[in-house]
Design a protein around this motif. Structure first.
Motif, PDB file in Angstrom:
ATOM      1  N   SER A 195       0.737  -1.077   0.023  1.00  0.00           N
ATOM      2  CA  SER A 195      -0.136  -0.144   0.133  1.00  0.00           C
ATOM      3  C   SER A 195       0.841   1.182   0.113  1.00  0.00           C
ATOM      4  O   SER A 195       0.548   2.433  -0.515  1.00  0.00           O
ATOM      5  N   GLN A 196       2.054   0.940   0.533  1.00  0.00           N
ATOM      6  CA  GLN A 196       3.010   2.178   0.648  1.00  0.00           C
ATOM      7  C   GLN A 196       3.352   2.592  -0.817  1.00  0.00           C
ATOM      8  O   GLN A 196       3.484   3.649  -1.332  1.00  0.00           O
ATOM      9  N   LEU A 197       3.747   1.491  -1.716  1.00  0.00           N
ATOM     10  CA  LEU A 197       4.244   1.718  -3.005  1.00  0.00           C
ATOM     11  C   LEU A 197       2.864   2.451  -3.937  1.00  0.00           C
ATOM     12  O   LEU A 197       3.284   3.311  -4.637  1.00  0.00           O
ATOM     13  N   LEU A 198       1.804   1.570  -3.673  1.00  0.00           N
ATOM     14  CA  LEU A 198       0.631   2.366  -4.607  1.00  0.00           C
ATOM     15  C   LEU A 198       0.154   3.742  -3.969  1.00  0.00           C
ATOM     16  O   LEU A 198      -0.192   4.506  -4.846  1.00  0.00           O
ATOM     17  N   SER A 199       0.299   4.229  -2.644  1.00  0.00           N
ATOM     18  CA  SER A 199       0.138   5.531  -2.172  1.00  0.00           C
ATOM     19  C   SER A 199       1.038   6.389  -2.908  1.00  0.00           C
ATOM     20  O   SER A 199       0.666   7.508  -3.324  1.00  0.00           O
ATOM     21  N   LYS A 200       2.378   6.042  -2.900  1.00  0.00           N
ATOM     22  CA  LYS A 200       3.260   6.747  -3.520  1.00  0.00           C
ATOM     23  C   LYS A 200       3.066   7.018  -5.180  1.00  0.00           C
ATOM     24  O   LYS A 200       3.074   7.945  -5.874  1.00  0.00           O
ATOM     25  N   ALA A 201       2.796   5.854  -5.740  1.00  0.00           N
ATOM     26  CA  ALA A 201       2.349   5.751  -7.189  1.00  0.00           C
ATOM     27  C   ALA A 201       1.264   6.671  -7.640  1.00  0.00           C
ATOM     28  O   ALA A 201       1.375   7.460  -8.630  1.00  0.00           O
ATOM     29  N   VAL A 204      -1.680   9.631  -3.357  1.00  0.00           N
ATOM     30  CA  VAL A 204      -2.718   9.918  -2.292  1.00  0.00           C
ATOM     31  C   VAL A 204      -2.282   9.301  -1.056  1.00  0.00           C
ATOM     32  O   VAL A 204      -1.432   8.563  -0.884  1.00  0.00           O
ATOM     33  N   ASP A 205      -3.101   9.642   0.015  1.00  0.00           N
ATOM     34  CA  ASP A 205      -2.752   9.113   1.295  1.00  0.00           C
ATOM     35  C   ASP A 205      -2.877   7.603   1.365  1.00  0.00           C
ATOM     36  O   ASP A 205      -3.822   6.907   0.611  1.00  0.00           O
ATOM     37  N   ASP A 210      -5.390   1.730   1.381  1.00  0.00           N
ATOM     38  CA  ASP A 210      -6.011   0.604   2.477  1.00  0.00           C
ATOM     39  C   ASP A 210      -7.587   0.523   2.012  1.00  0.00           C
ATOM     40  O   ASP A 210      -7.976  -0.790   2.229  1.00  0.00           O
ATOM     41  N   TYR A 211      -8.287   1.683   1.821  1.00  0.00           N
ATOM     42  CA  TYR A 211      -9.573   1.420   1.902  1.00  0.00           C
ATOM     43  C   TYR A 211      -9.894   0.807   0.377  1.00  0.00           C
ATOM     44  O   TYR A 211     -10.807  -0.115   0.576  1.00  0.00           O
TER      45      TYR A 211
END
Length: 221
Positions: A195-201, A204-205, A210-211
């Motif tokens: 989720s950290q990777l996707l958040s940066k990609a 968004v928060d 996570d949602y």
């Protein structure tokens, strides 16, 4: 001499790229079978003994898809896994049924170009070009009898913008074009993508990712 060698190299490369997709068959047919006894492995499938081939190997009846799902659309594929006679022929199709406002979400076919024919209704369709071409969006509203092409590998979609049901037939330039639904692939991967990777990609928060990863993603293909 160097020019001639370069030309030969380019032709060889072009030839190897051309054979990277479904090969041109060198026989009348190669009906796929799961067994290996007396079979010949061709493009992911074994061929049935030609003497045992029958008309039913080239036939399939396709019913309307059930659109009672979160997307309001259902894709019914007729790929080589559903119609064994397609093996090595380099083509397939799918029927797509849409309820009112139904969506075939953004997805790609990594191994085939798609040509869509609208049988009934009105569809808003489009595809996005690659990064190299500036991620340009090409869209069109299609009505009964209209045709639209989605180039191989590019993200595309179809949305029913009519007031009733819609039906379309998609032809594909592969016996098994494959389907990658973008949201499913990113947010419902197994195991999950960080989720950290996707958040940066997506910039968004992390709570947003996570949602999204907790949602039940429906695949209509």
């Amino acid at each position: 001499m160097k020019v001639m060698y370069l030309a030969i190299a380019v032709l060889a490369l072009a030839s190897s790229l051309a054979s990277a997709y479904d090969p041109s068959p060198l026989q009348d047919f190669c009906v796929a079978v799961n067994g290996t006894k007396d079979g010949v492995f061709v493009n992911g499938k074994f061929c049935k003994d030609p003497k045992l081939v029958k008309a039913e190997d080239f036939f399939r009846h396709v019913e309307a898809g059930n659109t009672s799902n979160p997307l309001g659309a259902q894709v019914t594929p007729v790929f080589v896994d559903q119609l064994a006679g397609l093996n090595t022929l380099g083509i397939s199709l799918a029927r797509i049924d849409f309820a009112a406002k139904g969506l075939n979400p953004p997805h790609t076919h990594p191994r085939g170009t798609e040509i869509l024919f609208v049988v009934e209704g009105s569809l808003y369709v489009g595809f996005v070009s690659s990064n190299q071409d500036g991620n340009r969006l090409f869209t069109k509203v299609l009505n009964k009898g209209d045709v639209f092409v989605f180039p191989i590998g590019l993200i595309h979609f179809q949305l029913n913008v009519g007031y009733g049901n819609a039906v379309a037939i998609a032809g594909l330039s592969s016996q098994n074009a494959g389907t990658i639904t973008i949201a499913d692939a990113l947010f419902d991967a197994n195991p999950p993508i960080s989720s950290q990777l996707l958040s940066k990609a997506f910039q968004v928060d992390k709570k947003v990712i996570d949602y999204l990863q907790k949602q039940s993603w429906y695949g209509n293909n």
